[in-house]
Motif scaffolding. Structure first.
Motif, PDB file in Angstrom:
ATOM      1  N   GLY A   7     111.385 -20.122 106.074  1.00  0.00           N
ATOM      2  CA  GLY A   7     112.925 -21.010 106.015  1.00  0.00           C
ATOM      3  C   GLY A   7     113.662 -20.418 106.235  1.00  0.00           C
ATOM      4  O   GLY A   7     115.402 -20.183 105.945  1.00  0.00           O
ATOM      5  N   THR A   9     115.624 -19.846 108.805  1.00  0.00           N
ATOM      6  CA  THR A   9     117.130 -19.892 109.292  1.00  0.00           C
ATOM      7  C   THR A   9     117.666 -20.930 108.867  1.00  0.00           C
ATOM      8  O   THR A   9     118.650 -21.594 109.148  1.00  0.00           O
ATOM      9  CB  THR A   9     115.985 -21.420 110.195  1.00  0.00           C
ATOM     10  N   PHE A  11     120.545 -21.490 105.448  1.00  0.00           N
ATOM     11  CA  PHE A  11     122.389 -20.861 105.597  1.00  0.00           C
ATOM     12  C   PHE A  11     121.929 -19.961 104.623  1.00  0.00           C
ATOM     13  O   PHE A  11     122.659 -18.785 104.615  1.00  0.00           O
ATOM     14  CB  PHE A  11     122.540 -22.578 104.366  1.00  0.00           C
ATOM     15  N   ILE A  12     120.972 -20.158 102.908  1.00  0.00           N
ATOM     16  CA  ILE A  12     120.631 -18.956 102.505  1.00  0.00           C
ATOM     17  C   ILE A  12     119.635 -17.358 103.031  1.00  0.00           C
ATOM     18  O   ILE A  12     120.092 -16.790 103.064  1.00  0.00           O
ATOM     19  CB  ILE A  12     119.852 -19.440 100.931  1.00  0.00           C
ATOM     20  N   VAL A  55     106.184 -22.543 111.129  1.00  0.00           N
ATOM     21  CA  VAL A  55     105.513 -23.135 110.305  1.00  0.00           C
ATOM     22  C   VAL A  55     106.705 -24.993 110.597  1.00  0.00           C
ATOM     23  O   VAL A  55     107.813 -24.612 109.436  1.00  0.00           O
ATOM     24  CB  VAL A  55     105.678 -23.026 109.079  1.00  0.00           C
ATOM     25  N   THR A  81     111.972 -19.633 100.559  1.00  0.00           N
ATOM     26  CA  THR A  81     112.780 -20.533 100.878  1.00  0.00           C
ATOM     27  C   THR A  81     113.177 -21.117 100.964  1.00  0.00           C
ATOM     28  O   THR A  81     113.776 -22.586 100.534  1.00  0.00           O
ATOM     29  CB  THR A  81     114.369 -19.204 100.947  1.00  0.00           C
ATOM     30  N   SER A  83     112.447 -25.461 101.871  1.00  0.00           N
ATOM     31  CA  SER A  83     112.673 -26.464 100.503  1.00  0.00           C
ATOM     32  C   SER A  83     113.702 -27.777 101.089  1.00  0.00           C
ATOM     33  O   SER A  83     114.411 -27.501 101.655  1.00  0.00           O
ATOM     34  CB  SER A  83     112.595 -25.520  99.120  1.00  0.00           C
ATOM     35  N   PRO A  99     106.699 -32.085 100.065  1.00  0.00           N
ATOM     36  CA  PRO A  99     107.236 -30.346 100.624  1.00  0.00           C
ATOM     37  C   PRO A  99     107.548 -29.641  99.640  1.00  0.00           C
ATOM     38  O   PRO A  99     106.596 -27.850  99.675  1.00  0.00           O
ATOM     39  CB  PRO A  99     108.253 -31.127 101.667  1.00  0.00           C
ATOM     40  N   SER A 126     114.142 -20.415  93.463  1.00  0.00           N
ATOM     41  CA  SER A 126     114.271 -22.030  93.048  1.00  0.00           C
ATOM     42  C   SER A 126     115.647 -22.801  92.922  1.00  0.00           C
ATOM     43  O   SER A 126     116.519 -22.337  93.166  1.00  0.00           O
ATOM     44  CB  SER A 126     113.379 -21.913  91.709  1.00  0.00           C
ATOM     45  N   TYR A 165     115.652 -34.152  93.816  1.00  0.00           N
ATOM     46  CA  TYR A 165     116.218 -33.121  94.568  1.00  0.00           C
ATOM     47  C   TYR A 165     115.916 -32.092  93.162  1.00  0.00           C
ATOM     48  O   TYR A 165     115.158 -30.866  93.533  1.00  0.00           O
ATOM     49  CB  TYR A 165     117.082 -32.978  95.175  1.00  0.00           C
ATOM     50  N   LYS A 169     112.371 -29.180  92.594  1.00  0.00           N
ATOM     51  CA  LYS A 169     112.851 -27.781  92.492  1.00  0.00           C
ATOM     52  C   LYS A 169     111.545 -27.792  91.460  1.00  0.00           C
ATOM     53  O   LYS A 169     111.685 -25.846  90.981  1.00  0.00           O
ATOM     54  CB  LYS A 169     114.112 -27.572  92.495  1.00  0.00           C
ATOM     55  N   PRO A 196     119.864 -20.309  91.832  1.00  0.00           N
ATOM     56  CA  PRO A 196     121.245 -20.509  92.195  1.00  0.00           C
ATOM     57  C   PRO A 196     121.532 -21.488  92.021  1.00  0.00           C
ATOM     58  O   PRO A 196     120.874 -22.734  91.741  1.00  0.00           O
ATOM     59  CB  PRO A 196     121.468 -20.261  93.844  1.00  0.00           C
ATOM     60  N   GLY A 197     122.987 -21.874  91.125  1.00  0.00           N
ATOM     61  CA  GLY A 197     124.264 -22.933  91.019  1.00  0.00           C
ATOM     62  C   GLY A 197     124.271 -23.466  92.231  1.00  0.00           C
ATOM     63  O   GLY A 197     123.583 -23.390  93.584  1.00  0.00           O
ATOM     64  N   VAL A 199     125.710 -23.143  96.241  1.00  0.00           N
ATOM     65  CA  VAL A 199     125.842 -22.295  96.603  1.00  0.00           C
ATOM     66  C   VAL A 199     127.243 -22.254  98.155  1.00  0.00           C
ATOM     67  O   VAL A 199     127.041 -23.597  98.717  1.00  0.00           O
ATOM     68  CB  VAL A 199     124.936 -21.373  97.308  1.00  0.00           C
ATOM     69  N   ASN A 214     124.727 -27.531 106.086  1.00  0.00           N
ATOM     70  CA  ASN A 214     123.969 -28.046 104.748  1.00  0.00           C
ATOM     71  C   ASN A 214     124.764 -28.559 103.653  1.00  0.00           C
ATOM     72  O   ASN A 214     125.672 -28.786 103.765  1.00  0.00           O
ATOM     73  CB  ASN A 214     123.439 -25.921 104.207  1.00  0.00           C
TER      74      ASN A 214
HETATM   75  P1  NDP Z   1     119.479 -25.401 104.412  1.00  0.00           P
HETATM   76  O1  NDP Z   1     118.942 -26.535 104.181  1.00  0.00           O
HETATM   77  O2  NDP Z   1     119.994 -24.355 104.986  1.00  0.00           O
HETATM   78  O3  NDP Z   1     118.101 -24.162 104.151  1.00  0.00           O
HETATM   79  C1  NDP Z   1     116.850 -24.510 103.672  1.00  0.00           C
HETATM   80  C2  NDP Z   1     115.526 -24.171 104.631  1.00  0.00           C
HETATM   81  O4  NDP Z   1     113.846 -24.989 104.316  1.00  0.00           O
HETATM   82  C3  NDP Z   1     115.713 -24.601 106.282  1.00  0.00           C
HETATM   83  O5  NDP Z   1     115.364 -23.323 106.998  1.00  0.00           O
HETATM   84  C4  NDP Z   1     114.632 -25.518 106.699  1.00  0.00           C
HETATM   85  O6  NDP Z   1     114.579 -25.595 107.703  1.00  0.00           O
HETATM   86  C5  NDP Z   1     113.541 -25.693 105.087  1.00  0.00           C
HETATM   87  N1  NDP Z   1     112.992 -26.422 105.183  1.00  0.00           N
HETATM   88  C6  NDP Z   1     113.296 -27.911 104.565  1.00  0.00           C
HETATM   89  N2  NDP Z   1     112.185 -28.559 104.595  1.00  0.00           N
HETATM   90  C7  NDP Z   1     110.680 -28.058 105.819  1.00  0.00           C
HETATM   91  C8  NDP Z   1     109.736 -28.678 105.476  1.00  0.00           C
HETATM   92  N3  NDP Z   1     109.058 -29.607 105.245  1.00  0.00           N
HETATM   93  N4  NDP Z   1     108.971 -27.573 106.402  1.00  0.00           N
HETATM   94  C9  NDP Z   1     109.801 -26.538 106.917  1.00  0.00           C
HETATM   95  N5  NDP Z   1     110.193 -25.926 106.485  1.00  0.00           N
HETATM   96  C10 NDP Z   1     111.480 -26.759 105.395  1.00  0.00           C
HETATM   97  O7  NDP Z   1     119.531 -24.845 102.327  1.00  0.00           O
HETATM   98  P2  NDP Z   1     119.548 -23.699 102.027  1.00  0.00           P
HETATM   99  O8  NDP Z   1     119.806 -22.420 102.228  1.00  0.00           O
HETATM  100  O9  NDP Z   1     121.070 -24.208 100.553  1.00  0.00           O
HETATM  101  O10 NDP Z   1     118.076 -23.831 100.928  1.00  0.00           O
HETATM  102  C11 NDP Z   1     117.681 -22.706 100.567  1.00  0.00           C
HETATM  103  C12 NDP Z   1     117.167 -22.530  99.066  1.00  0.00           C
HETATM  104  O11 NDP Z   1     117.946 -23.016  98.397  1.00  0.00           O
HETATM  105  C13 NDP Z   1     115.978 -23.955  99.126  1.00  0.00           C
HETATM  106  O12 NDP Z   1     115.065 -23.675  98.081  1.00  0.00           O
HETATM  107  C14 NDP Z   1     116.885 -24.528  98.295  1.00  0.00           C
HETATM  108  O13 NDP Z   1     116.194 -25.760  96.709  1.00  0.00           O
HETATM  109  C15 NDP Z   1     117.554 -23.483  97.117  1.00  0.00           C
HETATM  110  N6  NDP Z   1     118.930 -23.600  96.768  1.00  0.00           N
HETATM  111  C16 NDP Z   1     120.580 -24.294  96.867  1.00  0.00           C
HETATM  112  C17 NDP Z   1     121.248 -24.280  97.060  1.00  0.00           C
HETATM  113  C18 NDP Z   1     122.536 -24.576  97.260  1.00  0.00           C
HETATM  114  O14 NDP Z   1     123.628 -25.175  96.730  1.00  0.00           O
HETATM  115  N7  NDP Z   1     122.677 -23.657  99.117  1.00  0.00           N
HETATM  116  C19 NDP Z   1     121.411 -23.995  95.253  1.00  0.00           C
HETATM  117  C20 NDP Z   1     119.599 -23.854  94.587  1.00  0.00           C
HETATM  118  C21 NDP Z   1     118.908 -23.777  95.229  1.00  0.00           C
HETATM  119  P3  NDP Z   1     115.237 -26.913 108.824  1.00  0.00           P
HETATM  120  O15 NDP Z   1     117.066 -26.702 108.336  1.00  0.00           O
HETATM  121  O16 NDP Z   1     114.533 -26.555 110.249  1.00  0.00           O
HETATM  122  O17 NDP Z   1     114.761 -28.056 108.321  1.00  0.00           O
END
Ligand code: NDP
Length: 343
Positions: A7, A9, A11-12, A55, A81, A83, A99, A126, A165, A169, A196-197, A199, A214
């Motif tokens: 993942g 691409t 935000f995190i 992927v 990362t 999800s 997923p 997580s 959601y 997690k 993380p809480g 973000v 995001n």
């Molecule tokens: P984003 O939505 O920016 O990142 C999620 C990433 O997962 C993207 O690259 C997305 O790809 C990919 N993804 C989602 N679903 C699929 C799928 N079915 N198949 C392949 N790739 C997939 O969110 P964040 O960066 O915020 O989240 C990153 C992680 O951090 C996640 O696990 C999230 O649960 C966790 N998290 C985030 C928090 C927050 O507040 N931001 C807090 C706590 C945890 P694409 O964009 O191309 O769909």
């Protein structure tokens, strides 16, 4: 040392990729399409230490097999990362739960099949959503720690998209810990999770704001676009800056004490009232144009309406200071206004 980031691409993950490259790691990332992968490589100026694999959908069985068949012998560290993080669905199993769980299962299965002797560390991103049941989040006297678990079941978490959601997690993280328990003798990696809480913080690349936003950053964006006298939903909970989330992933790789730990990332509680107060105080161009709510009532709201987080164990393990809410929000909002002014 080669690190795989699923993942990449996101935000995190973009911050993680950047920090890994800066620290000298070789990075293999996964993204969902050639187009997204090419875009990412270009943003990093086609850094020779960075490559990308496709992927397309982590929900598919054996989604990570091809990547590990190809690169399994190079990869020493895996950061999972990817999800789904959004609430735009009524099909909670298909779009959130499956997923999240299958992705975690398939990445660990792929390591077992193709990289059992090479992968030494797995860090799963997580969430605090895995720690607390959504219906308990407003319990002012509840204290959540690194040992806590969201108590929702597969069925009860499907009450609404937020609960689903959070459930995704929880069940994804459980999948990882259980996989390791059951496969201790056939893999060599250790596991840590980063929880993380909410973000916030700036995007690694400002132009990410031009193609949708995001989910967590959307909270700040909505407040920037709120109306004078308008109402806003007072979301509250633990917060952390994205730059600290990324740094924590690197510390988890590098500090042996983090092995086997759940690292809970929160600098403190926030609520939208506090964000609105910061926006009105720090951005003269927003003052008088956005909602004000009831200024300065954030702390008393949180005292009554939010469960508390004690992550002192994590703070000690990580050993670095997190961004405070004001700096985090100021940097987030400054980038958003800049991008908007360019438009
Ligand atoms: P984003 O939505 O920016 O990142 C999620 C990433 O997962 C993207 O690259 C997305 O790809 C990919 N993804 C989602 N679903 C699929 C799928 N079915 N198949 C392949 N790739 C997939 O969110 P964040 O960066 O915020 O989240 C990153 C992680 O951090 C996640 O696990 C999230 O649960 C966790 N998290 C985030 C928090 C927050 O507040 N931001 C807090 C706590 C945890 P694409 O964009 O191309 O769909």
């Amino acid at each position: 040392t080669t690190v795989f980031v699923s993942g990449a691409t996101g935000f995190i993950a973009l911050h993680i990729v950047n920090d890994l490259l800066k620290a000298g790691y070789t990075v293999i990332g996964s993204g969902r399409s050639q187009e997204k992968n090419d875009g990412l490589l270009k943003k990093f100026n086609n850094n020779p230490k960075l490559s990308m694999e496709i992927v397309e959908d982590i929900a598919a069985p054996n989604a990570f097999d091809e990547v590990f068949k190809k690169h399994g012998k190079e990869i020493k560290i895996v950061l999972h990362t990817a999800s789904p993080f959004h609430f735009e669905t009524t099909n909670f199993e298909k779009d959130l739960l499956t997923p999240a769980v299958n992705g975690t299962k398939s990445i660990l299965e792929a390591i077992k099949k193709y990289a059992a002797d090479t992968v030494e560390k797995v860090i799963v991103t997580s969430s605090t959503a895995a720690l607390v049941t959504p219906t308990d989040m407003n319990k002012g006297d509840l204290v959540i720690t690194e040992e806590s678990w969201n108590k929702d079941t597969w069925d009860s978490c499907q009450a609404n998209a937020v609960a689903a959601y959070c459930g995704s997690k929880k069940f994804a993280e459980k999948t990882a810990w259980e996989f390791l328990k059951e496969n201790k003798s056939s893999v060599k990696f250790t596991l840590s999770t980063i929880n993380p809480g909410f973000v916030f913080g700036p995007q690694m690349f400002a132009d990410s704001l031009k193609h949708g936003i995001n989910t967590s950053s959307g909270i700040v964006s909505e407040l920037i676009h709120s109306k004078v006298g308008g109402e806003f939903y007072n979301y509250c909970g633990p917060f952390i800056d994205v730059r600290d989330v990324s740094k924590a992933h690197l510390v988890a790789i590098e500090k042996p004490e983090c092995t086997g730990q759940r690292l809970v990332l929160s600098e403190g509680l926030f609520c939208c009232q506090e964000i609105v107060d910061i926006l009105n105080e720090e951005f003269p161009q927003l003052k008088g144009k956005i909602a004000t709510g009831e200024p300065a009532t954030g702390p008393s709201f949180l005292e009554k309406n939010s469960c508390k987080f004690d992550n002192s164990k994590t703070k000690k393990l990580l050993g670095f200071q997190f961004y405070n809410l004001k700096d985090c929000i100021v940097d987030t909002a400054a980038q958003m206004s800049e991008v908007q002014n360019e438009a």
